[in-house]
Design a protein around this motif. Structure first.
Motif, PDB file in Angstrom:
ATOM      1  N   TYR A   9      31.990  58.709  34.598  1.00  0.00           N
ATOM      2  CA  TYR A   9      32.129  57.275  34.871  1.00  0.00           C
ATOM      3  C   TYR A   9      30.942  56.498  34.307  1.00  0.00           C
ATOM      4  CZ  TYR A   9      36.279  57.229  37.877  1.00  0.00           C
ATOM      5  OH  TYR A   9      37.569  57.289  38.354  1.00  0.00           O
ATOM      6  N   SER A  25      35.679  45.411  33.907  1.00  0.00           N
ATOM      7  CA  SER A  25      36.707  45.507  34.942  1.00  0.00           C
ATOM      8  C   SER A  25      36.987  46.964  35.287  1.00  0.00           C
ATOM      9  CB  SER A  25      37.998  44.833  34.488  1.00  0.00           C
ATOM     10  OG  SER A  25      38.632  45.591  33.466  1.00  0.00           O
ATOM     11  N   THR A  26      37.357  47.187  36.528  1.00  0.00           N
ATOM     12  CA  THR A  26      37.717  48.548  36.940  1.00  0.00           C
ATOM     13  C   THR A  26      38.995  48.997  36.234  1.00  0.00           C
ATOM     14  OG1 THR A  26      38.850  47.638  38.884  1.00  0.00           O
ATOM     15  CG2 THR A  26      36.577  48.405  39.185  1.00  0.00           C
ATOM     16  N   ILE A  29      37.988  50.516  32.967  1.00  0.00           N
ATOM     17  CA  ILE A  29      37.380  51.830  33.207  1.00  0.00           C
ATOM     18  C   ILE A  29      38.461  52.857  33.516  1.00  0.00           C
ATOM     19  CG2 ILE A  29      35.836  53.137  34.723  1.00  0.00           C
ATOM     20  CD1 ILE A  29      34.310  50.425  35.119  1.00  0.00           C
ATOM     21  N   ALA A  30      39.421  52.470  34.364  1.00  0.00           N
ATOM     22  CA  ALA A  30      40.518  53.375  34.708  1.00  0.00           C
ATOM     23  C   ALA A  30      41.318  53.755  33.469  1.00  0.00           C
ATOM     24  CB  ALA A  30      41.426  52.717  35.746  1.00  0.00           C
ATOM     25  N   PRO A  37      44.004  53.040  38.888  1.00  0.00           N
ATOM     26  CA  PRO A  37      43.066  51.952  39.210  1.00  0.00           C
ATOM     27  C   PRO A  37      42.418  52.111  40.582  1.00  0.00           C
ATOM     28  CG  PRO A  37      45.026  51.062  38.175  1.00  0.00           C
ATOM     29  CD  PRO A  37      45.297  52.524  38.409  1.00  0.00           C
ATOM     30  N   ALA A  40      39.562  54.557  40.369  1.00  0.00           N
ATOM     31  CA  ALA A  40      38.384  53.957  39.745  1.00  0.00           C
ATOM     32  C   ALA A  40      37.675  53.008  40.706  1.00  0.00           C
ATOM     33  CB  ALA A  40      38.790  53.211  38.474  1.00  0.00           C
ATOM     34  N   THR A  41      38.435  52.224  41.453  1.00  0.00           N
ATOM     35  CA  THR A  41      37.839  51.288  42.406  1.00  0.00           C
ATOM     36  C   THR A  41      37.043  52.034  43.476  1.00  0.00           C
ATOM     37  OG1 THR A  41      39.602  49.658  42.065  1.00  0.00           O
ATOM     38  CG2 THR A  41      38.341  49.491  44.116  1.00  0.00           C
ATOM     39  N   MET A  44      33.816  53.110  42.007  1.00  0.00           N
ATOM     40  CA  MET A  44      32.883  51.999  41.833  1.00  0.00           C
ATOM     41  C   MET A  44      32.128  51.721  43.137  1.00  0.00           C
ATOM     42  SD  MET A  44      33.094  51.332  38.680  1.00  0.00           S
ATOM     43  CE  MET A  44      33.540  53.068  38.494  1.00  0.00           C
ATOM     44  N   TYR A  55      28.455  46.054  41.653  1.00  0.00           N
ATOM     45  CA  TYR A  55      29.918  45.939  41.682  1.00  0.00           C
ATOM     46  C   TYR A  55      30.330  44.732  42.503  1.00  0.00           C
ATOM     47  CZ  TYR A  55      34.725  47.007  43.156  1.00  0.00           C
ATOM     48  OH  TYR A  55      36.055  46.930  43.437  1.00  0.00           O
ATOM     49  N   GLY A  60      33.860  42.633  38.290  1.00  0.00           N
ATOM     50  CA  GLY A  60      33.507  43.749  37.427  1.00  0.00           C
ATOM     51  C   GLY A  60      32.218  44.432  37.812  1.00  0.00           C
ATOM     52  N   VAL A  61      31.770  45.331  36.949  1.00  0.00           N
ATOM     53  CA  VAL A  61      30.602  46.156  37.241  1.00  0.00           C
ATOM     54  C   VAL A  61      29.615  46.100  36.082  1.00  0.00           C
ATOM     55  CG1 VAL A  61      32.072  47.723  38.560  1.00  0.00           C
ATOM     56  CG2 VAL A  61      31.468  48.313  36.219  1.00  0.00           C
TER      57      VAL A  61
END
Length: 220
Positions: A9, A25-26, A29-30, A37, A40-41, A44, A55, A60-61
């Motif tokens: 990640y 955005s997650t 990333i996903a 999703p 991934a969340t 995070m 986060y 987003g991150v």
């Protein structure tokens, strides 16, 4: 010690951050990691609680300094291993990504440093991607691609950013690899087409999307 999942990640976020300064955005990333999703969340939130990212839901991150440092070291392991597999073990450049994905989580810093020493302390991997320094510093250099470089004259391939195995095999068959010289025979915006010719004389027709992944500099 961090898990291989956490390292995956962090490396994913780090690589996206090298291309954009916006929060990530997650969902992206996903998509990159091919996970749900919701998965991934949840990660995070874990990374945020560990101080590795900042986060904000729905925004987003971003990696923190600690997260960036760890991610850079994971990326360094990956790219040194890729080069070692090609230069020392003789694997094809199209096959090393998946192998490095496994080994990057297992190799010790002692072994990695020895591999790096045997390779002559390289600055780039087999695809031309820069290798972070032992301190975690990544020096990205801007190069034009086959769709943005000037026409006319020889060009030297310095980096290929699309590293799907089939695409790399296609480029290798046509002699289009980092360190090799090429020339653009034609480039047609209306047709979304680039014809690139290698030093062997072979011509390859590419659309703008794959052509954009081949970065070059003026040849000698």
């Amino acid at each position: 010690m961090t898990s291989s999942t956490v390292e995956d990640y962090l490396k994913c976020i780090y690589l996206i951050q090298t291309r954009s300064t916006d929060p990530i955005s997650t969902g992206l990333i996903a998509s990159q990691l091919k996970v749900a999703p919701g998965t991934a969340t949840a990660m995070m939130k874990t990374l945020s609680e560990s101080g590795l990212i900042t986060y904000e839901p729905y925004r987003g991150v971003r990696l923190t300094q600690a997260g960036s440092k760890l991610a850079a070291h994971v990326l360094r392991r990956h790219r040194v291993i890729e080069l070692f597999l090609v230069e020392v073990m003789g694997l094809n450049w199209s096959d090393v990504h998946s192998e490095a994905e496994l080994l990057e989580h297992a190799v010790s810093e002692l072994v990695l440093d020895r591999m790096d020493e045997m390779l002559g302390r390289p600055s780039v991997d087999p695809h031309g991607d820069p290798i972070p320094s032992p301190r975690g510093v990544l020096r990205e250099k801007e190069y034009p691609s086959l769709i943005s470089c000037p026409l006319g004259g020889l060009l030297k391939v310095v980096r290929v950013t699309d590293q799907s195995a089939n695409f790399l095999r296609l480029l290798e068959r046509h002699g289009i690899m980092p360190g090799k010289e090429v020339e653009i025979a034609s480039r047609e915006d209306a047709a979304d087409s680039v014809i690139v010719r290698s030093s062997s004389g072979k011509a390859l027709h590419l659309g703008f999307r794959p052509a954009a992944s081949i970065l070059v500099e003026p040849g000698e």
